[in-house]
Structures are given as C-alpha cells and as structure tokens.
Write an enzyme that holds these catalytic residues in place. Structure first.
Site, PDB file in Angstrom:
ATOM      1  N   CYS A   1       8.476 -11.432   4.620  1.00 48.74           N
ATOM      2  CA  CYS A   1       9.310 -11.746   5.785  1.00 48.74           C
ATOM      3  C   CYS A   1       9.168 -13.204   6.209  1.00 48.74           C
ATOM      4  CB  CYS A   1       8.965 -10.809   6.938  1.00 48.74           C
ATOM      5  SG  CYS A   1       7.244 -10.899   7.411  1.00 48.74           S
TER       6      CYS A   1
ATOM      7  N   ILE B   1       0.828  -1.207   0.000  1.00 53.64           N
ATOM      8  CA  ILE B   1       0.000   0.000   0.000  1.00 53.64           C
ATOM      9  C   ILE B   1       0.867   1.264   0.000  1.00 53.64           C
ATOM     10  CG2 ILE B   1      -2.031  -1.107   0.991  1.00 53.64           C
ATOM     11  CD1 ILE B   1      -1.209   0.143   3.713  1.00 53.64           C
ATOM     12  N   GLY B   2       2.164   1.098  -0.236  1.00 49.87           N
ATOM     13  CA  GLY B   2       2.985   2.265  -0.546  1.00 49.87           C
ATOM     14  C   GLY B   2       3.501   3.082   0.619  1.00 49.87           C
TER      15      GLY B   2
ATOM     16  N   SER C   1      10.735  -4.144   0.166  1.00 48.59           N
ATOM     17  CA  SER C   1      10.293  -4.789   1.416  1.00 48.59           C
ATOM     18  C   SER C   1       9.730  -6.159   1.058  1.00 48.59           C
ATOM     19  CB  SER C   1       9.303  -3.928   2.197  1.00 48.59           C
ATOM     20  OG  SER C   1       8.354  -3.349   1.371  1.00 48.59           O
TER      21      SER C   1
ATOM     22  N   ASP D   1       4.130  -5.070  -7.548  1.00 50.23           N
ATOM     23  CA  ASP D   1       3.546  -5.961  -6.537  1.00 50.23           C
ATOM     24  C   ASP D   1       2.563  -6.890  -7.237  1.00 50.23           C
ATOM     25  OD1 ASP D   1       3.250  -5.581  -3.141  1.00 50.23           O
ATOM     26  OD2 ASP D   1       1.913  -6.976  -4.181  1.00 50.23           O
TER      27      ASP D   1
HETATM   28  C1  LIG Z   1       6.014  -7.107   3.374  1.00 49.17           C
HETATM   29  S1  LIG Z   1       4.848  -6.690   2.142  1.00 49.17           S
HETATM   30  C2  LIG Z   1       5.427  -5.105   1.649  1.00 49.17           C
HETATM   31  C3  LIG Z   1       4.431  -4.034   1.946  1.00 49.17           C
HETATM   32  C4  LIG Z   1       4.761  -2.647   1.476  1.00 49.17           C
HETATM   33  N1  LIG Z   1       6.093  -2.207   1.738  1.00 49.17           N
HETATM   34  C5  LIG Z   1       3.777  -1.622   2.021  1.00 49.17           C
HETATM   35  O1  LIG Z   1       4.160  -0.478   2.262  1.00 49.17           O
HETATM   36  O2  LIG Z   1       2.598  -1.955   2.196  1.00 49.17           O
HETATM   37  C6  LIG Z   1       5.321  -7.712   0.801  1.00 49.17           C
HETATM   38  C7  LIG Z   1       4.570  -7.430  -0.484  1.00 49.17           C
HETATM   39  O3  LIG Z   1       5.216  -8.180  -1.518  1.00 49.17           O
HETATM   40  C8  LIG Z   1       4.240  -8.694  -2.399  1.00 49.17           C
HETATM   41  N2  LIG Z   1       4.867  -9.900  -2.976  1.00 49.17           N
HETATM   42  C9  LIG Z   1       5.224 -11.027  -2.331  1.00 49.17           C
HETATM   43  N3  LIG Z   1       5.831 -11.884  -3.168  1.00 49.17           N
HETATM   44  C10 LIG Z   1       5.860 -11.277  -4.384  1.00 49.17           C
HETATM   45  C11 LIG Z   1       6.367 -11.652  -5.677  1.00 49.17           C
HETATM   46  N4  LIG Z   1       6.944 -12.833  -5.862  1.00 49.17           N
HETATM   47  N5  LIG Z   1       6.232 -10.792  -6.709  1.00 49.17           N
HETATM   48  C12 LIG Z   1       5.621  -9.584  -6.513  1.00 49.17           C
HETATM   49  N6  LIG Z   1       5.120  -9.170  -5.323  1.00 49.17           N
HETATM   50  C13 LIG Z   1       5.245 -10.001  -4.273  1.00 49.17           C
HETATM   51  C14 LIG Z   1       3.020  -8.953  -1.529  1.00 49.17           C
HETATM   52  O4  LIG Z   1       1.849  -8.883  -2.326  1.00 49.17           O
HETATM   53  C15 LIG Z   1       3.117  -7.831  -0.504  1.00 49.17           C
HETATM   54  O5  LIG Z   1       2.365  -6.707  -0.894  1.00 49.17           O
END
Ligand SMILES: C[S@@+](CC[C@H](N)C(=O)[O-])C[C@H]1O[C@@H](n2cnc3c(N)ncnc32)[C@H](O)[C@@H]1O
Length: 308
Positions: A85, A24-25, A82, A43
């Site tokens: 995790c 969500i940025g 990011s 994403d």
């Molecule tokens: C820890 S969250 C990051 C959230 C972000 N920094 C925020 O401000 O909301 C990880 C994000 O990576 C995306 N994601 C996970 N694996 C992915 C992949 N293989 N390719 C693209 N996006 C991925 C998920 O949909 C998720 O939104």
C-alpha cells in the site's frame, strides 16, 4: 477465539484460487472456511512464507512478482491480490505508479487478460482510489468485460473494536454474478473479549519511550465499553506515533497489544500460529501487513453463481 463468521452462502465447490502477495494468508484463512482450494501463493518474504506454510500446508512461491509471467500462474477461478500500500499511502509519499513498489501490481494487472480468472479481488488502502494504478486496473477489467464493484470495509463494520479501513475491488465474469454490496452492520463486541487474560509483562512500554513519545500515543482504556483500537501498522513494535494503539495499565503505564490479540481482532482462527523462529517484532510486522479475514469472507460471498 473467533467471534463470528460471515455466513457462507455461495457455492464454491471445486473453486481454485491463487493468492498473490500472500503474507500470512488472510485469504487462505477465509478460503478454508468457504471450501475454496488455494492452489498457489506468491510472496517474496521468507518469514511470511514460513508462517503461511505452517498454517495452510502450502509452500508459497518465494518469487518477486515484478516479473512474474502468466505462464507461471496455475489455472484458477479466483485471484486474490493485496499488493503493497506504500505507493498510495501518505507514509509512502503517494508516488503511485512512480513508486517501484507498484511494479509488481502493474505487472499482475497486465496478466489479467492473459489468464482471465472468473473472479478477482484486490485489497488496498483508501488512498488507492483515484490513483493511476487504480485507473489502469479499472481499464483492464473493463477491456476484459468484468463486472466490478468497489467497497470500503472496516473491522468496525463487523462489530470489532478496531479501526482499519480498507478499500476492496471485486470483479467477476461469466461464472459468478456480483451481488450489490451492503455494508455489514454487526453488533459491537467489547474490546475486552479480544484481550489476553494475563498479558505478558514483556509487552509493557519502557518508561524511556513513554517519557519521550507518550503524549503522541493512542492509549486506550479497555474497561471503557466503547473503547476501540486504531490500525496496527507493520512498524508497531517500534512504538512510534500512529503505528497502533496501546492499552492503558492500572499503574499509569501502557502496554503493546500482543500478536495473539491482533490475530483475534483480524479474525484469524485460534489455532493460527507463528513459527518459533519469528521474533515478536517480526510477528507484529507480519500482522501489521495483513487483512481482516471477515472482510475477505464477506467479499467472496458477493460472488453468486450465475443462474442461481
Ligand atoms: C499488504 S501485504 C499483504 C499481506 C497478506 N494479504 C496477508 O494476509 O498477510 C503485501 C505483501 O506483499 C509482499 N510483496 C511486496 N512486494 C512484493 C513483490 N514485488 N513480489 C512478491 N511479494 C511482494 C510482502 O512481502 C507482503 O507480504
């Protein structure tokens, strides 16, 4: 309500950024405050991308990053990442580089040397430190001659009554120098400042759930001046043990913390919004994955123009 902003002291004029795993940025929110132009976001989540577009007028690329090639990455001075995790968390059994959810990040590490952004920032849980993936990142950064610093930050460092410790890596080459990070020690703000004046009755935890799991919940009395909440996870809506705190109600029950309250705790602007199509559990899920905006601003401010 935005309680305070990290003071912008670095000149980011004409700096462009790419946000990987944009969710969500949180990065886009911090970048806006510092005059950094986000030229692309990536994403694979449709609901995250809808929310991102609504708030930042940029359509993230709905792309699985497992196979992203450097030719698909627009030129930019700053990269924000990011990644998931779960490969480094107890909940995900800490499978590290053996976890398929680490493939996307390992792929991006390989792209660093091909694109050489002037600065690169990574967010993850503390279990990331010392992992094989962490080692690979540090090796690649050393090979590409980046200066690197690592820092642990928690919203409590910014005076926010919520524990969400995270580990950050900041790397820089040529354009910016890295300042030595000093952990911020902002004065504490009471929890009541972040809470809705008239919480929605729909947030009340059902009796059945309270009876079944109640003893394992972290139920916080917001009238207590030193009250703080524990980290919200993307599974908060399921209301299970260790998925995030609840607020005590005067009748002995408890309620969930609303998405707007979590947005404020994470430092999102008051005008941040979700598309109407995204359900309440969907909003909790997206917020549970997000990052403290103040921490991102703080990290960007560690970049100082060389020769400044
Ligand atoms: C820890 S969250 C990051 C959230 C972000 N920094 C925020 O401000 O909301 C990880 C994000 O990576 C995306 N994601 C996970 N694996 C992915 C992949 N293989 N390719 C693209 N996006 C991925 C998920 O949909 C998720 O939104």
């Amino acid at each position: 309500m935005r309680v305070s902003t990290v003071q912008a002291i670095t000149d980011f004029k004409a700096a462009r950024a790419v946000e990987f795993f944009s969710g969500i940025g949180a990065f886009a929110q911090a970048a806006r405050a510092l005059n950094i132009e986000v030229v692309a976001a990536f994403d694979q989540s449709q609901s995250a991308n809808l929310t991102y577009r609504l708030n930042y007028r940029l359509e993230p690329k709905a792309r699985n990053l497992d196979s992203l090639d450097f030719k698909e990455i627009p030129e930019a001075e700053i990269w924000w990442m990011s990644p998931p995790c779960t490969p480094f968390s107890v909940r995900g059994k800490r499978r590290d580089e053996e976890d398929p959810r680490a493939i996307s990040f390992l792929n991006l590490i390989k792209q660093i040397g091909r694109c050489l952004p002037a600065a690169l920032l990574v967010e993850n849980v503390s279990g990331f430190v010392g992992s094989q993936v962490h080692k690979r990142l540090r090796e690649e950064l050393a090979f590409c001659r980046y200066a690197v610093c690592e820092v642990d930050l928690c919203p409590t460092d910014f005076g926010v009554p919520m524990r969400r410790p995270r580990h950050f890596v900041v790397a820089s080459r040529q354009r910016w120098q890295l300042k030595v990070p000093e952990i911020p020690r902002w004065p504490a703000v009471e929890l009541g400042h972040y809470l809705d004046r008239e919480p929605d009755a729909a947030l009340t935890v059902e009796n059945e759930i309270m009876q079944r799991y109640g003893r394992g919940f972290d139920i916080v009395d917001s009238a207590y001046s030193a009250a703080y909440l524990t980290c919200f996870t993307s599974g908060y809506w399921r209301c299970r043990k260790a998925s995030g705190s609840l607020i005590a109600l005067p009748n002995g029950g408890a309620r969930r913390v609303s998405p707007p309250e979590i947005q404020r705790l994470l430092g999102f602007c008051p005008d941040f919004q979700f598309p109407e199509s995204i359900s309440l559990p969907g909003r909790w899920r997206l917020l549970g994955n997000s990052v403290d905006v103040r921490a991102v601003e703080y990290l960007l401010n560690l970049l100082e123009l060389s020769g400044a």
